[in-house]
Design a protein around this motif. Structure first.
Motif, PDB file in Angstrom:
ATOM      1  N   ARG A  34       2.503   3.449 -10.263  1.00  0.00           N
ATOM      2  CA  ARG A  34       1.089   3.056 -10.237  1.00  0.00           C
ATOM      3  C   ARG A  34       0.193   4.240  -9.915  1.00  0.00           C
ATOM      4  NH1 ARG A  34       0.422  -2.587  -9.808  1.00  0.00           N
ATOM      5  NH2 ARG A  34      -1.635  -2.272  -8.908  1.00  0.00           N
ATOM      6  N   HIS A  35       0.705   5.174  -9.076  1.00  0.00           N
ATOM      7  CA  HIS A  35      -0.133   6.310  -8.707  1.00  0.00           C
ATOM      8  C   HIS A  35      -0.086   7.438  -9.717  1.00  0.00           C
ATOM      9  CE1 HIS A  35      -0.462   4.321  -4.813  1.00  0.00           C
ATOM     10  NE2 HIS A  35      -1.510   5.107  -4.605  1.00  0.00           N
ATOM     11  N   GLU A  36       1.067   7.604 -10.360  1.00  0.00           N
ATOM     12  CA  GLU A  36       1.187   8.746 -11.268  1.00  0.00           C
ATOM     13  C   GLU A  36       0.723   8.430 -12.679  1.00  0.00           C
ATOM     14  OE1 GLU A  36       4.440  11.722  -9.386  1.00  0.00           O
ATOM     15  OE2 GLU A  36       5.177  10.347 -10.920  1.00  0.00           O
ATOM     16  N   TYR A  51       4.126   9.750 -14.859  1.00  0.00           N
ATOM     17  CA  TYR A  51       5.212   9.151 -14.073  1.00  0.00           C
ATOM     18  C   TYR A  51       6.580   9.643 -14.496  1.00  0.00           C
ATOM     19  CZ  TYR A  51       8.319   5.423 -12.423  1.00  0.00           C
ATOM     20  OH  TYR A  51       9.330   4.706 -11.849  1.00  0.00           O
ATOM     21  N   THR A 106       0.869  -1.176   0.000  1.00  0.00           N
ATOM     22  CA  THR A 106       0.000   0.000   0.000  1.00  0.00           C
ATOM     23  C   THR A 106       0.906   1.225   0.000  1.00  0.00           C
ATOM     24  OG1 THR A 106      -1.457  -1.250   1.432  1.00  0.00           O
ATOM     25  CG2 THR A 106      -1.923   1.116   1.192  1.00  0.00           C
ATOM     26  N   THR A 107       0.735   2.091  -0.985  1.00  0.00           N
ATOM     27  CA  THR A 107       1.569   3.300  -1.034  1.00  0.00           C
ATOM     28  C   THR A 107       0.688   4.521  -0.855  1.00  0.00           C
ATOM     29  OG1 THR A 107       3.071   2.201  -2.556  1.00  0.00           O
ATOM     30  CG2 THR A 107       3.256   4.583  -2.409  1.00  0.00           C
ATOM     31  N   THR A 108       1.096   5.422   0.022  1.00  0.00           N
ATOM     32  CA  THR A 108       0.341   6.657   0.222  1.00  0.00           C
ATOM     33  C   THR A 108       1.270   7.858   0.079  1.00  0.00           C
ATOM     34  OG1 THR A 108       0.700   6.430   2.591  1.00  0.00           O
ATOM     35  CG2 THR A 108      -1.421   5.672   1.747  1.00  0.00           C
ATOM     36  N   GLY A 143       5.458   1.888  -6.768  1.00  0.00           N
ATOM     37  CA  GLY A 143       4.355   2.603  -6.127  1.00  0.00           C
ATOM     38  C   GLY A 143       4.104   3.945  -6.791  1.00  0.00           C
ATOM     39  N   VAL A 187       1.921   9.733  -2.583  1.00  0.00           N
ATOM     40  CA  VAL A 187       2.654   9.966  -3.828  1.00  0.00           C
ATOM     41  C   VAL A 187       2.401  11.376  -4.349  1.00  0.00           C
ATOM     42  CG1 VAL A 187       2.899   9.211  -6.237  1.00  0.00           C
ATOM     43  CG2 VAL A 187       2.697   7.514  -4.429  1.00  0.00           C
ATOM     44  N   ASP A 188       1.171  11.910  -4.084  1.00  0.00           N
ATOM     45  CA  ASP A 188       0.850  13.256  -4.574  1.00  0.00           C
ATOM     46  C   ASP A 188       1.648  14.346  -3.862  1.00  0.00           C
ATOM     47  OD1 ASP A 188      -0.434  12.426  -2.347  1.00  0.00           O
ATOM     48  OD2 ASP A 188      -2.297  13.534  -2.725  1.00  0.00           O
TER      49      ASP A 188
END
Lengths: 318, 272
Positions: free
Chosen positions: B82-84, B88, B46-48, B79, B50-51
């Motif tokens: 996947r979020h960006e 990315y 779980t990655t938090t 991570g 990133v923003d």
């Protein structure tokens, strides 16, 4: 810079450089020092001095030409049959010493440019990706060539301290590529197969011979004090180089590399020097900020461009 | 659990898009399914936060380091990717020098954006505008015994603070929880380490007992959190020279990462 002495004038780079300088009407005289006669058309502003760097009357021989610039282009990189390791050290270190002593005796001398080598940094796995000029003593000097280069650079630095009116530039070249050159890297590139280190694919950086000559011309015209790295801006992986050259790589186990190459040399294949062997394992990159900003020199060819040019020349010859 | 089909692992030879550091974006993209598998299935990461990473410009990502074999950099990169999504930007990372004397591994690491851990490399990368990940604990962190898990080792001399200040890059602290359990180190064979030149030779419950199978990491559950960026540009420029201040800032970053490691440990609810 009007009256220039070039050592090693008969080697390919020296000859091209002499021709380049003679093409400039500002040049009054080019003195070519070498034991062989340079392959140049007769020219009224060119003088060949047939002498060895180690000759004790060097100062007397060059005195009549009243030189104001010296370009030392005669450091030898590898031993050969008829050119022992002993001779190499004599020429590189004792020869440079004699030459600088002789040059320092010339009252009009203002510029000294020495063709040195980026091998002085070594090829190390943990090295920074781009060596800057102040990192020359970061790693131990492992090979004879490195020690010779370091020692002759010290001699130049000593001259620079003793004669502050003389601007001494040491150009540290990455391996020089060119169709007509006889350098360790060109011997390697011209052989049909290339021994590589299994599991390694280093980043390499080179410079084309034409750019190397141009860099020396620029350094003679606008000398800067101290060492300057000379190389193309980019670095490329060895695997890309080999693919571009269309060469077959023979990956050798790291433990067996020296043995296999020693055997190959006995069978008549060209011998590989230690610097090139390490270069093929770990590669080397240098930072060229000083070359561009202070020397004001920009190579026309990138590393990959130089390699492509050589590949084309080889394809043409084949 | 059914395993998704994986494409063949990409070859290590360089493609035409490699940059001057040896990073090859095509290799990184081709290796992604493998990392995604480790990320999603194996470690259920779980990655938090990133923003909180700057959209553009340089950033120095400072993280804790653990787990004997440092998988953390690749999971942090996965991570972020996947979020960006399409925005990315691949981070570069500093790797223990010794890794670059290894066959194959050295090539793979470089293709994926790793460079030898030298301040010169880090500074040049930051000045080029890249995101750079550093692990100030270094080998002390990765090679610490299992009994010291979740506790950050000391942070050297705080060289990363100097780097960030010189490059004008913000520091993004990052906490990784879960890497601690992948290879629980319960002992060492210093003699083998000395012979091979490795920083340490670990003994885990499965290695070297099960041979190559011992190299399979345990499927712990991971959490990665990127913390609020810490800008340093308000500090006077001669702070770089002030050893005490640099050390104090480094310690502040360490404390923040340590706090995030503890809070994520609580949120993770169980290691497996």
């Amino acid at each position: 810079m009007r009256r220039v002495l070039i050592t090693g004038a008969a080697n390919r780079l020296g000859t091209v450089l002499a021709a380049e300088l003679l093409a400039d009407p500002q040049t009054e005289l080019v003195v070519g020092l070498d034991t062989r006669k340079p392959d140049l058309p007769p020219h009224d502003r060119f003088v060949h001095v047939d002498a060895d760097l180690r000759s004790p009357d060097l100062a007397r021989l060059i005195a009549p030409h009243r030189i104001d610039a010296l370009l030392h282009n005669d450091l030898l990189q590898f031993p050969e049959p008829g050119r022992s390791a002993r001779t190499l050290h004599d020429t590189n270190v004792v020869g440079t010493l004699q030459l600088l002593v002789a040059a320092a005796a010339q009252p009009e001398l203002r510029t000294v440019v020495v063709r040195s080598t980026a091998s002085i940094y070594g090829s190390e796995p943990q090295a920074p990706a781009f060596f800057t000029e102040d990192m020359a003593d970061r790693y131990p000097l492992r090979t004879r060539w490195q020690r010779d280069a370091a020692e002759s650079e010290k001699l130049v630095a000593a001259l620079a301290r003793r004669r502050p009116e003389v601007t001494c530039t040491t150009l540290r070249f990455q391996p020089i590529l060119g169709r007509t050159l006889d350098t360790p890297i060109m011997r390697l590139v011209s052989s049909p197969v290339i021994p590589t280190w299994m599991g390694f694919d280093p980043m390499v950086q080179v410079i084309h011979g034409d750019d190397a000559v141009e860099a020396m011309v620029v350094a003679l015209r606008r000398p800067v004090r101290g060492a300057v790295n000379v190389a193309a801006a980019d670095t490329v992986s060895l695997s890309r180089v080999l693919r571009r050259l269309g060469k077959t790589a023979i990956p050798l186990l790291p433990g067996a590399y020296g043995t296999v190459l020693g055997l190959a040399a006995r069978l008549g294949m060209p011998r590989m020097d230690d610097d090139t062997a390490r270069f093929l394992r770990y590669g080397r990159g240098v930072d060229t900020t000083r070359m561009r900003a202070e020397l004001g020199f920009e190579p026309t060819l990138s590393s990959i461009g130089a390699i492509e040019l050589v590949a084309m020349a080889q394809a043409e010859a084949a | 659990m059914r395993l998704p089909p994986l494409p063949p692992f990409p070859p290590l030879t360089a493609g035409p898009r490699e940059d001057r550091w040896g990073y090859d974006p095509d290799f990184a993209t081709a290796a992604q399914p493998w990392l995604d598998f480790m990320y999603k299935r194996w470690w259920r990461v779980t990655t938090t936060g990133v923003d909180r990473l700057p959209r553009d410009g340089p950033a120095l990502i400072v993280a804790n380091h653990a787990g004997v074999v440092p998988w953390d950099a690749s999971m942090m990169a996965a991570g972020i990717r996947r979020h960006e999504g399409p925005d990315y930007r691949h981070p570069r990372f500093l790797v223990l020098d010794w890794a670059f004397s290894l066959p194959w591994a050295s090539v793979g690491i470089r293709r994926f954006g790793g460079v030898p851990a030298s301040p010169h490399n880090a500074l040049a990368l930051l000045k080029e505008g890249h995101r750079v990940m550093v692990f100030p604990e270094g080998a002390k962190g990765v090679g610490k015994p299992f009994s010291r898990r979740y506790r950050l080792e000391r942070f050297g001399r705080g060289g990363f603070i100097e780097l960030a200040m010189k490059a004008g890059a913000p520091i993004v602290p990052c906490a990784v929880v879960g890497s601690e359990e992948i290879y629980p180190k319960i002992g060492e064979l210093p003699l083998i380490a000395r012979i091979t030149g490795a920083p340490y030779f670990p003994i885990t419950p499965t290695f070297p007992l099960l041979g190559p199978f011992g190299a399979i990491p345990l499927p712990s559950r991971w959490r990665i959190e990127f913390d609020e960026p810490m800008a340093l540009d308000h500090l006077p420029s001669d702070t770089v020279e002030d050893r005490a201040k640099v050390f104090e800032l480094a310690e502040e970053v360490r404390q923040r990462i340590q706090a995030k490691v503890f809070s994520n440990l609580v949120e993770r609810e169980g290691a497996f």
